[in-house]
Scaffold this motif. Structure first.
Motif, PDB file in Angstrom:
ATOM      1  N   ARG A   3      -5.360  14.164  -3.398  1.00 35.15           N
ATOM      2  CA  ARG A   3      -3.951  14.122  -3.756  1.00 35.15           C
ATOM      3  C   ARG A   3      -3.169  13.630  -2.567  1.00 35.15           C
ATOM      4  O   ARG A   3      -3.507  13.918  -1.435  1.00 35.15           O
ATOM      5  CB  ARG A   3      -3.461  15.512  -4.133  1.00 35.15           C
ATOM      6  N   LEU A   5       0.201  13.992  -0.633  1.00 38.70           N
ATOM      7  CA  LEU A   5       1.378  14.838  -0.458  1.00 38.70           C
ATOM      8  C   LEU A   5       2.378  14.107   0.418  1.00 38.70           C
ATOM      9  O   LEU A   5       2.003  13.330   1.290  1.00 38.70           O
ATOM     10  CB  LEU A   5       0.993  16.156   0.220  1.00 38.70           C
ATOM     11  N   ALA A   9       5.695  19.174   2.328  1.00 42.51           N
ATOM     12  CA  ALA A   9       4.415  19.627   1.782  1.00 42.51           C
ATOM     13  C   ALA A   9       3.260  18.983   2.540  1.00 42.51           C
ATOM     14  O   ALA A   9       2.259  19.636   2.842  1.00 42.51           O
ATOM     15  CB  ALA A   9       4.306  19.314   0.292  1.00 42.51           C
ATOM     16  N   ALA A  13       0.733  21.163   4.681  1.00 43.79           N
ATOM     17  CA  ALA A  13      -0.679  21.117   4.320  1.00 43.79           C
ATOM     18  C   ALA A  13      -1.513  20.752   5.534  1.00 43.79           C
ATOM     19  O   ALA A  13      -2.572  21.348   5.777  1.00 43.79           O
ATOM     20  CB  ALA A  13      -0.911  20.115   3.189  1.00 43.79           C
ATOM     21  N   TYR A  89      -2.143  28.367  -0.964  1.00 47.16           N
ATOM     22  CA  TYR A  89      -1.132  27.702  -1.786  1.00 47.16           C
ATOM     23  C   TYR A  89       0.152  27.546  -0.988  1.00 47.16           C
ATOM     24  O   TYR A  89       0.602  28.489  -0.339  1.00 47.16           O
ATOM     25  CB  TYR A  89      -0.826  28.519  -3.048  1.00 47.16           C
ATOM     26  N   SER A  92       3.513  26.092  -5.328  1.00 47.86           N
ATOM     27  CA  SER A  92       2.527  25.977  -6.405  1.00 47.86           C
ATOM     28  C   SER A  92       1.430  24.958  -6.088  1.00 47.86           C
ATOM     29  O   SER A  92       0.510  24.767  -6.883  1.00 47.86           O
ATOM     30  CB  SER A  92       3.221  25.586  -7.718  1.00 47.86           C
ATOM     31  N   GLU A  93       1.510  24.324  -4.943  1.00 49.27           N
ATOM     32  CA  GLU A  93       0.533  23.310  -4.530  1.00 49.27           C
ATOM     33  C   GLU A  93      -0.723  23.975  -3.959  1.00 49.27           C
ATOM     34  O   GLU A  93      -0.670  24.679  -2.956  1.00 49.27           O
ATOM     35  CB  GLU A  93       1.155  22.393  -3.482  1.00 49.27           C
ATOM     36  N   ASP A  94      -1.850  23.733  -4.607  1.00 48.88           N
ATOM     37  CA  ASP A  94      -3.135  24.280  -4.160  1.00 48.88           C
ATOM     38  C   ASP A  94      -3.635  23.450  -2.980  1.00 48.88           C
ATOM     39  O   ASP A  94      -3.952  22.269  -3.134  1.00 48.88           O
ATOM     40  CB  ASP A  94      -4.133  24.240  -5.311  1.00 48.88           C
TER      41      ASP A  94
END
Length: 126
Positions: A3, A5, A9, A13, A89, A92-94
């Motif tokens: 993904r 980002l 975020a 991350a 998390y 809501s982003e894993d």
């Protein structure tokens, strides 16, 4: 699945996944590797892990809670064969599962992703 980002975020991350420096970076500090769950818990119990924009609590019962750049961070961790393994998390982003080497130097904990073969993030114990 990969993904992409962006914005806070992506930065969060990177920090939380341990992507702020390479494991081969020469550092003046001397770090000692934590090899047991008990030694890790003794350091973090009742304390906060922080760095710019990030404040986390890692509890002895396997929870991770805090905030990063105004967004809630939650997760779970365990100690497995000498590694700190966590699911995380950012809102809501894993951010996924990763097992990390943990080292300590004074009040700094260094988490190196991918069982010590990846990149690292330093967090201060408060």
């Amino acid at each position: 699945m990969l993904r992409h980002l962006t914005g806070p975020a992506a930065f969060c991350a990177g920090v939380l996944l341990g992507m702020t420096g390479t494991a081969n970076t020469a550092m003046a500090e001397e770090f000692s590797t934590l090899t047991t769950r008990d030694s890790f818990v003794r350091l973090v119990e009742g304390r906060e892990l922080s760095r710019f924009g990030i404040r986390l609590t890692v509890t002895p019962d396997g929870q991770i809670v805090g905030r990063a750049f105004g967004t809630r961070v939650t997760g779970a961790w365990n100690w497995n064969e000498g590694y700190f393994c966590r699911d995380l998390y950012f809102g809501s982003e894993d951010l996924g599962f990763n097992c990390q080497v943990v080292e300590v130097s004074g009040e700094t904990l260094r988490f190196t992703s991918d069982q010590g073969a990846g990149e690292f993030a330093d967090l201060t114990l408060r």
